[in-house]
Design a protein around this motif. Structure first.
Motif, PDB file in Angstrom:
ATOM      1  N   LYS A 229     -28.246  33.796  45.676  1.00  0.00           N
ATOM      2  CA  LYS A 229     -27.287  32.761  46.068  1.00  0.00           C
ATOM      3  C   LYS A 229     -27.621  31.418  45.397  1.00  0.00           C
ATOM      4  N   VAL A 230     -28.918  31.055  45.344  1.00  0.00           N
ATOM      5  CA  VAL A 230     -29.315  29.799  44.701  1.00  0.00           C
ATOM      6  C   VAL A 230     -29.007  29.855  43.204  1.00  0.00           C
ATOM      7  N   LEU A 231     -29.325  30.975  42.577  1.00  0.00           N
ATOM      8  CA  LEU A 231     -29.069  31.120  41.148  1.00  0.00           C
ATOM      9  C   LEU A 231     -27.578  31.005  40.845  1.00  0.00           C
ATOM     10  N   ASN A 232     -26.753  31.651  41.657  1.00  0.00           N
ATOM     11  CA  ASN A 232     -25.303  31.553  41.455  1.00  0.00           C
ATOM     12  C   ASN A 232     -24.809  30.125  41.651  1.00  0.00           C
ATOM     13  N   LEU A 233     -25.361  29.429  42.651  1.00  0.00           N
ATOM     14  CA  LEU A 233     -24.968  28.039  42.891  1.00  0.00           C
ATOM     15  C   LEU A 233     -25.319  27.162  41.697  1.00  0.00           C
ATOM     16  N   LEU A 234     -26.522  27.324  41.166  1.00  0.00           N
ATOM     17  CA  LEU A 234     -26.945  26.487  40.046  1.00  0.00           C
ATOM     18  C   LEU A 234     -26.170  26.827  38.774  1.00  0.00           C
ATOM     19  N   ASP A 235     -25.901  28.095  38.543  1.00  0.00           N
ATOM     20  CA  ASP A 235     -25.088  28.471  37.381  1.00  0.00           C
ATOM     21  C   ASP A 235     -23.695  27.854  37.467  1.00  0.00           C
ATOM     22  N   PHE A 236     -23.200  27.699  38.679  1.00  0.00           N
ATOM     23  CA  PHE A 236     -21.895  27.058  38.870  1.00  0.00           C
ATOM     24  C   PHE A 236     -21.981  25.543  38.672  1.00  0.00           C
ATOM     25  N   LEU A 237     -23.039  24.905  39.224  1.00  0.00           N
ATOM     26  CA  LEU A 237     -23.112  23.450  39.226  1.00  0.00           C
ATOM     27  C   LEU A 237     -23.539  22.849  37.890  1.00  0.00           C
ATOM     28  N   ILE A 238     -24.473  23.495  37.202  1.00  0.00           N
ATOM     29  CA  ILE A 238     -25.087  22.880  36.021  1.00  0.00           C
ATOM     30  C   ILE A 238     -24.071  22.471  34.964  1.00  0.00           C
ATOM     31  N   PRO A 239     -23.079  23.298  34.611  1.00  0.00           N
ATOM     32  CA  PRO A 239     -22.090  22.847  33.610  1.00  0.00           C
ATOM     33  C   PRO A 239     -21.355  21.584  34.033  1.00  0.00           C
ATOM     34  N   TYR A 240     -21.118  21.422  35.338  1.00  0.00           N
ATOM     35  CA  TYR A 240     -20.426  20.221  35.815  1.00  0.00           C
ATOM     36  C   TYR A 240     -21.360  19.009  35.775  1.00  0.00           C
ATOM     37  N   PHE A 241     -22.635  19.216  36.065  1.00  0.00           N
ATOM     38  CA  PHE A 241     -23.597  18.120  35.938  1.00  0.00           C
ATOM     39  C   PHE A 241     -23.654  17.630  34.494  1.00  0.00           C
ATOM     40  N   ILE A 242     -23.684  18.568  33.545  1.00  0.00           N
ATOM     41  CA  ILE A 242     -23.727  18.208  32.128  1.00  0.00           C
ATOM     42  C   ILE A 242     -22.461  17.466  31.739  1.00  0.00           C
ATOM     43  N   LYS A 243     -21.318  17.935  32.228  1.00  0.00           N
ATOM     44  CA  LYS A 243     -20.038  17.293  31.931  1.00  0.00           C
ATOM     45  C   LYS A 243     -20.009  15.850  32.402  1.00  0.00           C
ATOM     46  N   GLU A 244     -20.708  15.569  33.509  1.00  0.00           N
ATOM     47  CA  GLU A 244     -20.770  14.213  34.058  1.00  0.00           C
ATOM     48  C   GLU A 244     -21.841  13.366  33.385  1.00  0.00           C
ATOM     49  N   LYS A 246     -25.178  14.106  33.167  1.00  0.00           N
ATOM     50  CA  LYS A 246     -26.512  14.215  33.759  1.00  0.00           C
ATOM     51  C   LYS A 246     -27.417  14.997  32.802  1.00  0.00           C
ATOM     52  N   SER A 247     -28.606  14.483  32.530  1.00  0.00           N
ATOM     53  CA  SER A 247     -29.518  15.144  31.593  1.00  0.00           C
ATOM     54  C   SER A 247     -30.661  15.870  32.286  1.00  0.00           C
ATOM     55  N   SER A 248     -30.879  15.591  33.575  1.00  0.00           N
ATOM     56  CA  SER A 248     -31.958  16.271  34.295  1.00  0.00           C
ATOM     57  C   SER A 248     -31.561  16.457  35.751  1.00  0.00           C
ATOM     58  N   LEU A 249     -32.086  17.512  36.333  1.00  0.00           N
ATOM     59  CA  LEU A 249     -31.825  17.851  37.731  1.00  0.00           C
ATOM     60  C   LEU A 249     -33.153  18.188  38.389  1.00  0.00           C
ATOM     61  N   VAL A 250     -33.499  17.467  39.451  1.00  0.00           N
ATOM     62  CA  VAL A 250     -34.753  17.702  40.165  1.00  0.00           C
ATOM     63  C   VAL A 250     -34.436  18.409  41.478  1.00  0.00           C
ATOM     64  N   ILE A 251     -35.004  19.599  41.641  1.00  0.00           N
ATOM     65  CA  ILE A 251     -34.747  20.419  42.818  1.00  0.00           C
ATOM     66  C   ILE A 251     -36.043  20.578  43.597  1.00  0.00           C
ATOM     67  N   GLY A 252     -36.051  20.129  44.824  1.00  0.00           N
ATOM     68  CA  GLY A 252     -37.203  20.308  45.688  1.00  0.00           C
ATOM     69  C   GLY A 252     -37.119  21.642  46.414  1.00  0.00           C
ATOM     70  N   ILE A 253     -38.230  22.354  46.458  1.00  0.00           N
ATOM     71  CA  ILE A 253     -38.302  23.617  47.197  1.00  0.00           C
ATOM     72  C   ILE A 253     -39.485  23.493  48.143  1.00  0.00           C
TER      73      ILE A 253
END
Length: 293
Positions: A229-244, A246-253
């Protein structure tokens, strides 16, 4: 900035924080680099670059406390650069006292401000002396928990050009909720719902980087479902972050202590993201701390 000097970077920071490594990375990125330049010479060097008719387009100067008395003139030199109409960036590298002491001990180097005394005294004196320059920095990087590879990726994110910028850098930071959230996290996943290896005596001394803990955490159906589920979410979000832009994404686990579950999950998630052609860094903030479950 004049077109024949599009990027002028001053690399500085605390002794032992990785400045020389940063200069080498910038050199690999096509910067003309000079390390340990006396600040008094920076304006003259900049003038030569501006007169190079575009042959020297990207410049990085390493300036630090090793310059001795010359370092006291750094702000005069910066003022001269501004009067020349040259816009510059300052990259400042720092690290915790514990990390700096450890590095000096490992390399058996003396601190430049305490050649005959204790390293901790030199670090304290240097922090005080560098504080104003740090306050004027364009980029500040804390290398306390960074490997050389992680520092290289961080610098590539800031300074690389071309197709490298088309791929967003995902940094996975593991932590223990007992120590608080990572301040720079863009999003946080709480994995305390997963079975906890801490309560198995044979697994407790190990970390999520080690096979026994990793196998225990990843074997559960709920873990596999969560990762998908996390992998699918990130695969969905990352292209939109790049479009906006954004050059880096910090994810806390996070888990309770930041030693077992969060570490195993981050390592596996990093492997899955890399397999999908994402740029990934992993940092384990609290893995070596004894904070319990």
């Amino acid at each position: 900035m004049p077109s024949n000097a599009q990027d002028f970077v001053i690399v500085t920071g605390l002794s032992g924080a990785g400045k020389s490594s940063a200069v080498r990375v910038l050199e690999d990125l096509g910067y003309f680099c000079v390390d340990n330049l006396p600040p008094d010479l920076a304006p003259k060097f900049a003038e030569l670059c501006l007169q190079s008719r575009g042959q020297v387009r990207k410049v990085a100067l390493g300036i630090d406390i090793r310059g001795g008395g010359f370092f006291d003139h750094v702000f005069d030199s910066l003022a001269t650069l501004e009067q020349m109409g040259l816009r510059y960036r300052i990259l400042f590298l720092e690290a915790s006292d514990a990390a700096l002491v450890r590095r000096f001990k490992e390399t058996r180097r003396r601190h430049p401000l305490a050649p005959e005394g204790r390293v901790v005294d030199g670090i304290a004196a240097e922090r005080a002396r560098m504080e104003e320059l740090k306050s004027r920095a364009t980029h500040v990087i804390d290398t306390s928990n960074m490997t050389a590879a992680q520092l290289r990726e961080e610098l590539r994110t800031i300074f690389a050009e071309g197709e490298d910028l088309e791929r967003l850098l995902v940094t996975l930071v593991t932590f223990g909720f007992k120590q608080g959230l990572p301040l720079d996290a863009d999003m946080v996943f709480d994995v305390r719902f997963l079975p906890n290896p801490y309560y198995i005596e044979a697994l407790r001394p190990h970390t999520g980087q080690e096979e026994p803990v990793r196998n225990y955490v990843l074997k559960w159906p709920v873990t596999k479902n969560f990762l998908n589920k996390v992998l699918n979410l990130l695969d969905f979000l990352i292209p939109y972050f790049i479009k906006e832009g954004k050059s880096s994404l910090v994810i806390g686990i996070g888990c309770t202590g930041g030693r077992h579950r969060s570490v195993a999950i981050a390592e596996e998630l990093a492997r899955l993201l890399a397999a999908n052609n994402h740029r990934v860094l992993v940092q384990h903030r609290d893995m070596e701390k004894d904070v319990g479950a």
